[in-house]
Design a protein around this motif. Structure first.
Motif, PDB file in Angstrom:
ATOM      1  N   THR A 168      -8.704  -3.380   4.550  1.00 12.59           N
ATOM      2  CA  THR A 168      -7.330  -3.380   5.070  1.00 12.59           C
ATOM      3  C   THR A 168      -6.703  -1.991   4.959  1.00 12.59           C
ATOM      4  OG1 THR A 168      -7.244  -5.539   4.035  1.00 12.59           O
ATOM      5  CG2 THR A 168      -5.208  -4.745   5.033  1.00 12.59           C
ATOM      6  N   TYR A 169      -7.028  -1.291   3.860  1.00  8.68           N
ATOM      7  CA  TYR A 169      -6.443   0.043   3.628  1.00  8.68           C
ATOM      8  C   TYR A 169      -7.552   1.091   3.511  1.00  8.68           C
ATOM      9  CZ  TYR A 169      -2.331  -2.734   2.380  1.00  8.68           C
ATOM     10  OH  TYR A 169      -1.289  -3.630   2.386  1.00  8.68           O
ATOM     11  N   PRO A 170      -8.250   1.397   4.583  1.00  7.92           N
ATOM     12  CA  PRO A 170      -9.337   2.377   4.460  1.00  7.92           C
ATOM     13  C   PRO A 170      -8.767   3.755   4.114  1.00  7.92           C
ATOM     14  CG  PRO A 170      -8.981   1.745   6.760  1.00  7.92           C
ATOM     15  CD  PRO A 170      -8.053   0.928   5.952  1.00  7.92           C
ATOM     16  N   ASN A 171      -9.195   4.267   2.974  1.00 11.87           N
ATOM     17  CA  ASN A 171      -8.736   5.582   2.497  1.00 11.87           C
ATOM     18  C   ASN A 171      -7.222   5.722   2.452  1.00 11.87           C
ATOM     19  OD1 ASN A 171     -11.239   6.757   1.968  1.00 11.87           O
ATOM     20  ND2 ASN A 171     -11.560   7.056   4.171  1.00 11.87           N
ATOM     21  N   ASP A 172      -6.538   4.617   2.309  1.00 16.07           N
ATOM     22  CA  ASP A 172      -5.061   4.639   2.392  1.00 16.07           C
ATOM     23  C   ASP A 172      -4.444   4.335   1.030  1.00 16.07           C
ATOM     24  OD1 ASP A 172      -2.443   4.565   3.096  1.00 16.07           O
ATOM     25  OD2 ASP A 172      -2.592   2.789   4.388  1.00 16.07           O
ATOM     26  N   VAL A 173      -4.473   5.331   0.127  1.00 12.47           N
ATOM     27  CA  VAL A 173      -3.909   5.163  -1.219  1.00 12.47           C
ATOM     28  C   VAL A 173      -2.436   4.783  -1.134  1.00 12.47           C
ATOM     29  CG1 VAL A 173      -3.304   6.374  -3.347  1.00 12.47           C
ATOM     30  CG2 VAL A 173      -5.568   6.662  -2.353  1.00 12.47           C
ATOM     31  N   ALA A 174      -1.699   5.461  -0.285  1.00 12.55           N
ATOM     32  CA  ALA A 174      -0.256   5.212  -0.176  1.00 12.55           C
ATOM     33  C   ALA A 174       0.010   3.774   0.278  1.00 12.55           C
ATOM     34  CB  ALA A 174       0.367   6.195   0.804  1.00 12.55           C
ATOM     35  N   GLY A 175      -0.836   3.285   1.189  1.00 13.25           N
ATOM     36  CA  GLY A 175      -0.665   1.917   1.688  1.00 13.25           C
ATOM     37  C   GLY A 175      -0.852   0.894   0.576  1.00 13.25           C
ATOM     38  N   ILE A 176      -1.867   1.106  -0.265  1.00 12.57           N
ATOM     39  CA  ILE A 176      -2.111   0.192  -1.385  1.00 12.57           C
ATOM     40  C   ILE A 176      -0.925   0.207  -2.345  1.00 12.57           C
ATOM     41  CG2 ILE A 176      -3.567  -0.259  -3.409  1.00 12.57           C
ATOM     42  CD1 ILE A 176      -5.950   0.725  -1.835  1.00 12.57           C
TER      43      ILE A 176
END
Lengths: 470, 451
Positions: B393-401
């Motif tokens: 759901t959040y590929p490489n998306d630290v901020a999204g997590i």
């Protein structure tokens, strides 16, 4: 851990307290703290206007209040004490040691309150004419003492909730100065006055006749009383809401609903506000057109008041979790200070009435059950209100129960569920607890408290062992 | 007496008493007496009401007398309750653990005090306010009064069982429930002693009450004039006090030996002497009613008060000596335990306790193990979805997590709501990165395996 464990496995211990406490608060607010000033004012109004029927109506309302407050009102007050000291003896025991003088003062005022209400009611017919003004003054003093008993108890309640500095100061001064005290009092006082208005309005329609113009006059008078307090009640409510310390706001969403309602927190707040408005509309109606008011509509504001009081108490109770005394003692009755020792050595070696002192291959289910009694039963039952199986079921459904998963959860639950205290025992006990929970799932036998014939001390009937382990 | 080593020795609450123990002990004797005085008048009064109203069927004067007594119960019962709270408070402080142990073991009955007393009071009101309305259904009316009286008779048994059990730690592991607490041999004699005392105190009180208070002419007739009423209540008081000369010794002989002492014997003997003088005066008042005097009434009231004070003091002395050894042992346990707690806390503060699982873990891993792992695993669903799904759901998306974790919504109907997680900003960062690394690390391993 040094006391036999009282436990109600269907009703739940917290629900027992809640039932008694909410009943007490409703009676206390609607029929004492709020009602006495209303009645005394009505009595004064009757003297001023020379209209005998104000006096009669005030006396009739007082009769109902007198009968209820001196029976269920007084006894539920004692009942709060009985039930809380059965369910959470360590919390009550600790608080009484610190707030002894506050409680003592409370008692003295409580005695005066009872003596005054006996005098006020029983002398009503006797102190007429010249004496009437003394009787009205008696009502005023009674109103003041009723309010004072509430003011002192709110100080104690506020102290339990606020992070404060129990650990250092342990005094009544910090209780009164705690940041929730005044807002809570500012909310409860007008709420009590408003609720008393609802209740009296309800009674007025029973004690007077529809054709009688006095009914309209009285209904209007009482509605104006409640309406007058409404803005203060709203302001107090907002102040109270804002004053709750930040550390506890995180729990508010859960406090208002149950866990399942977490997401609908705003909806519930809206419902409360809409109910408040509904009550206001009813009041306005009965103030403007009292003669067109059907009796049953009056149920609405009274019911709204009861529901709001119930919710108010639920919020108040919940936001102090995971503690029962903020920062000092967790809801399971174990002190924060005790944790390092118990986490290391376990709770069982220090549990006076436990059969199992150490978890072994043979006794692990019995040990788990005893750990459950010590660590979980102040809030959870097996299968009743807030039942542990149902709680786990919402997380693991029916198919994802796995020993390591549940164990992992119990170990870290306080990190993700801020209202849960950390598990107090050691790893072996945690394992035994999980084994017990799995055996409980396979065979949901209720757990008996020390108050039952075969539940002497902490011991309960033998645990069902069905080899569900692992 | 059992040896101390076989008794359960609980730890006390580790907070100091708010007041000197001695002052608490003095106050409990007097606060309790004040409470019990009104309880006596309430219990004794309601028994008189039932009997007199029943006698009133034959002779209406008794009915009127019963009604006068019923009116006093409104005040006496309210004072009995409110004055009970003070001694309850002191018991809570002075005998915390002993009292709470007994409470828990008799828990259901103890809670039943609340509805039972409330209903007894309501019945009392119903009885008082329907006297005229039910004048022609006397049977029903008497039954309402008798119902209240019966409930009043049950409540003291609950209190007695509880307050008695608290004194005998040797029974704590055997008792479960009120009935078994009643079976301790001295409970029933103690109850009998109390009931007779109630009748005696109430008898004396009403003898005085109907002498001092004005008694309108229309409420009496020739058959039941004032001296007759007084003589009747004096006789009741005499009979009850005399009967207590039997119930008292019975109680003394059934008392477990734990708290018996010469001091106790001395105090009780003084009380008995005073009670004996009361009996002599009562006798005089009854056989020569024309020479009655108010002075003698006050003397009797004073002497009986003396008796009751001495008996209450005796009981307190018994109570203290019954548990004194046990209390000492408790203090020892408490001290030992609090020292262990102190040491455990000190070791934590000194960093002497190795963190479990030890080893060098990254900050992200630590947070994951303590917080996230409670509900999430790498590749299977625990409570929430596996990390592999999260990483999709959040590929490489630290901020999204981080955004989700701080304020989670609800995506799937068959999953429970995730709570909002509060961490420091750097912890949020570290753990989100750790999750993504963990998943991609696993991916790499799988690729390797595939090669």
């Amino acid at each position: 851990m040094d006391l036999p464990v009282f436990h109600l496995d269907f009703l739940g211990n917290r629900f027992l307290i809640a039932m008694i406490a909410v009943l007490h608060v409703i009676i206390n607010h609607a029929m004492a703290v709020g009602a006495i000033p209303l009645i005394a004012l009505m009595e004064w109004w009757g003297k001023k206007t020379g209209e005998r029927r104000w006096d009669d109506l005030a006396y009739q309302i007082l009769t109902v209040c007198f009968v209820i407050t001196t029976t269920f009102g007084a006894l539920t007050g004692v009942g709060i004490w009985f039930s809380t000291s059965l369910v959470n003896p360590y919390a009550i025991g600790s608080m009484i040691r610190v707030f002894f003088w506050a409680w003592f003062a409370e008692w003295i005022i409580f005695v005066s309150e009872v003596v005054l209400i006996l005098l006020y009611y029983l002398l009503w017919k006797r102190w007429q004419g010249e004496w009437k003004r003394y009787h009205i003054a008696l009502g005023g003093v009674l109103a003041l003492t009723s309010w004072l008993t509430m003011a002192i108890i709110v100080a104690i309640l506020g102290y339990m909730m606020d992070v404060g500095n129990w650990t250092h100061e342990k005094s009544i001064a910090t209780a009164i100065l705690n940041p929730i005290y005044l807002p809570q009092l500012a909310f409860r006082t007008p709420l009590a006055m408003m609720t008393a208005g609802f209740f009296s309005l309800f009674l007025t329609y029973f004690f007077t006749r529809k054709e009688d113009p006095f009914q309209s006059a009285a209904a209007r008078w009482i509605s104006l009383w409640s309406l007058g307090w409404a803005p203060l009640c709203l302001a107090g409510g907002i102040w109270y809401w804002k004053a709750v310390p930040d550390s506890m706001v995180g729990n508010l969403a859960v406090a208002l609903g149950t866990q399942a309602f977490e997401g609908r927190y705003n909806v519930i707040l809206d419902i409360l506000l809409v109910s408040f408005l509904l009550a206001l509309v009813t009041l306005l109606w009965s103030a403007v057109k009292p003669s067109r008011m059907p009796r049953f509509v009056l149920i609405i504001p009274f019911a709204v008041a009861i529901v709001s009081l119930g919710y108010f108490e639920r919020v108040r109770e919940f936001i102090r979790k995971p503690y029962v005394i903020s920062g000092y003692m967790y809801a399971n009755g174990i002190r924060v200070d005790d944790y390092p020792l118990l986490n290391q050595n376990g709770v069982l070696p220090y549990a006076l009435y436990a059969d199992a002192k150490e978890v072994t291959e043979e006794n692990h289910l019995q040990a788990g059950k005893e750990v459950f009694l010590i660590a979980c039963t102040r809030c959870h039952t097996t299968n009743g209100v807030n039942g542990i199986l149902a709680r786990l079921e919402t997380m693991y459904g029916s198919d994802r129960w796995d020993r390591d998963t549940v164990l992992m959860y119990l170990k870290g639950m306080h990190n993700v569920r801020p209202y849960m205290p950390p598990f107090p025992g050691n790893n072996a006990e945690l394992g035994a607890l999980v084994d017990y929970l799995f055996s409980l799932r396979a065979y949901p036998a209720p757990i008996k408290g020390a108050q039952t014939a075969d539940g002497s001390s902490i011991r309960a009937e033998k645990t069902y062992d069905d080899n569900t382990r692992g | 007496m059992e040896s101390l080593s076989t008794l359960p020795i609980p730890k006390d609450i580790p907070l100091p008493l708010p007041v000197e123990s001695y002052n608490l002990q003095i106050s409990i004797i007097f606060l309790f007496l004040l409470h019990i005085l009104f309880v006596n008048l309430m219990v004794g009064g309601s028994l008189f009401v039932v009997v007199l109203e029943w006698m009133g069927i034959q002779k209406p004067a008794y009915d009127r007398l019963a009604r006068r007594i019923a009116e006093t119960i409104t005040v006496n019962k309210s004072l009995a309750v409110v004055l009970g709270v003070g001694p309850l408070l002191v018991i809570n402080v002075l005998y915390t653990i002993h009292f709470y142990t007994a409470n828990a073991l008799t828990g259901v009955a103890w809670l039943m005090v609340v509805p039972v007393v409330a209903i007894a009071f309501l019945l009392g009101y119903a009885h008082k306010y329907t006297w005229d309305r039910l004048a022609h259904q006397k049977g029903l009316h008497i039954a309402i009064g008798a119902g209240a009286a019966l409930l009043f008779l049950i409540v003291p048994l609950i209190f007695l069982a509880n307050i008695n059990l608290m004194l005998f730690p040797s029974r704590w592991t055997q008792v479960g429930g009120w009935v078994s607490a009643l079976a301790i041999p001295n409970v029933i004699p103690r109850y009998l002693h109390f009931l007779l005392g109630s009748v005696a105190v109430a008898g004396l009180f009403f003898a005085g009450y109907f002498t001092v208070r004005e008694f309108p002419e229309d409420q009496i007739d020739q058959l039941l004039d004032r001296p007759k009423v007084r003589q009747m209540f004096y006789s009741i008081a005499l009979a009850a006090t005399a009967a207590n000369f039997l119930a008292g010794p019975l109680l003394l002989f059934t008392l477990p030996a734990e708290g018996l002492s010469w001091k106790l014997a001395g105090i009780i003997s003084c009380g008995v002497v005073l009670a004996f003088i009361v009996i002599l005066i009562l006798w005089k008042e009854i056989i020569v009613p024309q020479q009655t005097s108010a002075t003698r009434f006050y003397w009797m009231a004073a002497l009986l008060t003396g008796t009751v004070v001495l008996m209450a003091t005796g009981r307190h002395v018994y109570r203290e000596s019954a548990i004194s050894q046990h209390r000492l042992a408790m203090a020892g346990e408490t001290l030992a335990y609090t020292s262990m707690v102190g040491i455990a806390n000190w070791r934590i503060s000194q960093g002497l306790e190795m963190e479990e699982g030890g080893g060098a873990r990254s900050p992200g891993e630590k947070v994951f193990d303590n917080v996230c792992a409670v509900c999430h695993a790498l590749d299977k669903r625990l409570v929430g979805p596996p990390l592999t799904e999260i990483a999709q759901t959040y590929p490489n998306d630290v901020a999204g997590i981080i955004k989700w974790v701080k304020n989670p919504g609800r995506k799937r109907a068959d999953y429970p709501q995730m709570p909002a997680i509060t961490l420091t900003e750097s912890q949020h960062q570290a753990v989100a990165q750790y999750i993504l690394d963990l998943v991609s690390g696993k991916g790499q391993e799988e690729e390797k395996e595939g090669e």
